[in-house]
Design a protein around this motif. Structure first.
Motif, short mmCIF file in Angstrom:
data_model
loop_
_atom_site.label_atom_id
_atom_site.label_comp_id
_atom_site.label_asym_id
_atom_site.label_seq_id
_atom_site.Cartn_x
_atom_site.Cartn_y
_atom_site.Cartn_z
N PRO A 146 0.81 -1.22 0.00
CA PRO A 146 0.00 0.00 0.00
C PRO A 146 0.84 1.28 0.00
O PRO A 146 0.48 2.26 0.63
CB PRO A 146 -0.80 -0.14 1.29
N PHE A 147 1.97 1.26 -0.68
CA PHE A 147 2.87 2.41 -0.74
C PHE A 147 3.22 2.69 -2.20
O PHE A 147 3.22 1.78 -3.02
CB PHE A 147 4.16 2.14 0.04
N ASP A 148 3.57 3.94 -2.50
CA ASP A 148 4.00 4.31 -3.85
C ASP A 148 5.52 4.40 -3.89
O ASP A 148 6.17 4.60 -2.86
CB ASP A 148 3.40 5.66 -4.24
N ASN A 149 6.05 4.29 -5.10
CA ASN A 149 7.49 4.40 -5.34
C ASN A 149 8.30 3.41 -4.51
O ASN A 149 9.28 3.78 -3.86
CB ASN A 149 7.97 5.84 -5.10
N VAL A 150 7.85 2.15 -4.53
CA VAL A 150 8.56 1.09 -3.81
C VAL A 150 8.77 -0.10 -4.75
O VAL A 150 8.02 -0.29 -5.70
CB VAL A 150 7.80 0.62 -2.55
N TYR A 151 9.79 -0.86 -4.44
CA TYR A 151 10.03 -2.12 -5.13
C TYR A 151 9.55 -3.24 -4.22
O TYR A 151 9.59 -3.13 -3.00
CB TYR A 151 11.52 -2.29 -5.44
N PHE A 152 9.09 -4.33 -4.84
CA PHE A 152 8.59 -5.46 -4.06
C PHE A 152 8.72 -6.74 -4.84
O PHE A 152 8.79 -6.72 -6.08
CB PHE A 152 7.14 -5.23 -3.62
N GLU A 153 8.80 -7.84 -4.09
CA GLU A 153 8.81 -9.16 -4.72
C GLU A 153 7.46 -9.39 -5.36
O GLU A 153 6.41 -9.16 -4.73
CB GLU A 153 9.08 -10.25 -3.69
N CYS A 154 7.45 -9.85 -6.59
CA CYS A 154 6.20 -10.14 -7.27
C CYS A 154 5.47 -11.26 -6.54
O CYS A 154 6.09 -12.19 -6.02
CB CYS A 154 6.48 -10.55 -8.72
N VAL A 155 4.16 -11.16 -6.49
CA VAL A 155 3.33 -12.15 -5.80
C VAL A 155 3.30 -13.45 -6.57
O VAL A 155 3.16 -13.46 -7.79
CB VAL A 155 1.91 -11.59 -5.60
N GLU A 156 3.45 -14.55 -5.84
CA GLU A 156 3.34 -15.89 -6.42
C GLU A 156 2.13 -16.56 -5.76
O GLU A 156 2.21 -17.00 -4.63
CB GLU A 156 4.61 -16.69 -6.14
N SER A 157 1.03 -16.61 -6.48
CA SER A 157 -0.22 -17.09 -5.90
C SER A 157 -0.13 -18.53 -5.40
O SER A 157 -0.86 -18.91 -4.48
CB SER A 157 -1.37 -16.95 -6.89
N LYS A 158 0.78 -19.32 -5.93
CA LYS A 158 0.90 -20.72 -5.46
C LYS A 158 1.42 -20.79 -4.02
O LYS A 158 1.30 -21.82 -3.36
CB LYS A 158 1.79 -21.53 -6.40
N LYS A 159 2.01 -19.68 -3.53
CA LYS A 159 2.52 -19.65 -2.15
C LYS A 159 1.43 -19.36 -1.13
O LYS A 159 1.64 -19.50 0.06
CB LYS A 159 3.62 -18.60 -2.01
N GLY A 160 0.26 -18.91 -1.59
CA GLY A 160 -0.84 -18.62 -0.69
C GLY A 160 -1.45 -17.26 -0.97
O GLY A 160 -1.25 -16.67 -2.03
N ILE A 161 -2.17 -16.75 0.00
CA ILE A 161 -2.87 -15.48 -0.10
C ILE A 161 -2.02 -14.42 0.61
O ILE A 161 -1.56 -14.64 1.73
CB ILE A 161 -4.25 -15.57 0.57
N VAL A 162 -1.83 -13.28 -0.03
CA VAL A 162 -1.04 -12.21 0.57
C VAL A 162 -1.89 -11.48 1.61
O VAL A 162 -2.93 -10.92 1.28
CB VAL A 162 -0.52 -11.22 -0.49
N THR A 163 -1.42 -11.50 2.86
CA THR A 163 -2.14 -10.82 3.94
C THR A 163 -1.40 -9.61 4.47
O THR A 163 -1.91 -8.89 5.31
CB THR A 163 -2.41 -11.78 5.11
N GLY A 164 -0.20 -9.39 3.98
CA GLY A 164 0.56 -8.24 4.44
C GLY A 164 1.89 -8.14 3.70
O GLY A 164 2.20 -8.98 2.84
N TRP A 165 2.65 -7.12 4.07
CA TRP A 165 3.94 -6.86 3.44
C TRP A 165 4.94 -6.49 4.51
O TRP A 165 4.60 -5.78 5.47
CB TRP A 165 3.82 -5.72 2.43
N GLU A 166 6.18 -6.97 4.36
CA GLU A 166 7.25 -6.59 5.28
C GLU A 166 8.39 -5.97 4.49
O GLU A 166 8.75 -6.46 3.42
CB GLU A 166 7.73 -7.77 6.11
N LYS A 167 8.93 -4.87 5.03
CA LYS A 167 10.05 -4.20 4.38
C LYS A 167 11.32 -4.90 4.83
O LYS A 167 11.57 -5.03 6.03
CB LYS A 167 10.09 -2.73 4.75
N VAL A 168 12.12 -5.35 3.87
CA VAL A 168 13.33 -6.12 4.17
C VAL A 168 14.48 -5.64 3.29
O VAL A 168 14.27 -5.11 2.21
CB VAL A 168 13.11 -7.64 3.96
N PRO A 169 15.73 -5.86 3.75
CA PRO A 169 16.87 -5.57 2.89
C PRO A 169 16.90 -6.56 1.73
O PRO A 169 16.57 -7.72 1.90
CB PRO A 169 18.08 -5.78 3.80
#
Length: 178
Positions: A146-169
């Motif tokens: 829920p943020f703009d101008n960020v990079y993130f790992e693309c969602v892989e639906s086979k891993k489950g349902i996305v319930t949140g996001w964590e900022k990591v190195p």
């Protein structure tokens, strides 16, 4: 004249595809961090229960039903706090609702998101809230943070349902951005 125009048009298309070697995907600088999806199974998403009091760690919205407070815990559920003595509030229980980030109340009903589902609780007795209704797929899901101008790992639906996001190195820039 037509051939000259066609030649110019073809030249314009070809030269627009040539890059200077830099990565044209990078819309904003990568700072070495990104967001990783937090996955949950469908069984965990469906499990909604009232459990013992939990410590507040990421509180969000607050709904007041004197003398009780309902405090949203980002991604986890809702705390119920007895505020009869405002100098000494008592955390009495927790409604575990995976993927819960928002809530609202009207009268004796508490409405909360359960990722894509809308759940409704009867809170006429705040010490014993009751799940009264679950409306499946009432809320659109976004598979990005829920943020703009960020990079993130693309969602892989086979891993489950996305319930949140964590900022990591991250050692390299992920393929997805927003």
């Amino acid at each position: 004249m037509k051939n000259l125009f066609r030649l110019f048009f073809l030249f314009a298309i070809v030269t627009s595809c040539v890059t200077d070697g830099s990565d044209s995907f990078e819309r904003f600088p990568f700072d070495g961090t990104g967001y990783r999806p937090i996955y949950t199974t469908e069984e965990e998403m469906a499990k909604i229960e009232v459990i013992g009091a939990q410590p507040l760690s990421k509180p969000g919205k607050i709904y007041v039903l004197e003398p009780y407070l309902f405090i949203n815990e980002a991604g986890q559920g809702i705390h119920i706090v007895d505020n009869s003595d405002p100098k000494n509030p008592k955390n009495i229980s927790f409604i575990s609702v995976a993927g819960n980030y928002d809530m609202a109340a009207k009268g004796k009903f508490l409405y909360a998101d359960n990722l894509t589902n809308l759940v409704v609780f009867d809170i006429s007795d705040p010490k014993a809230p009751k799940l009264t209704k679950k409306v499946p797929n009432a809320i659109p899901v976004n598979n990005y943070p829920p943020f703009d101008n960020v990079y993130f790992e693309c969602v892989e639906s086979k891993k489950g349902i996305v319930t949140g996001w964590e900022k990591v190195p991250m050692s390299k820039r992920p393929n997805c951005s927003r």
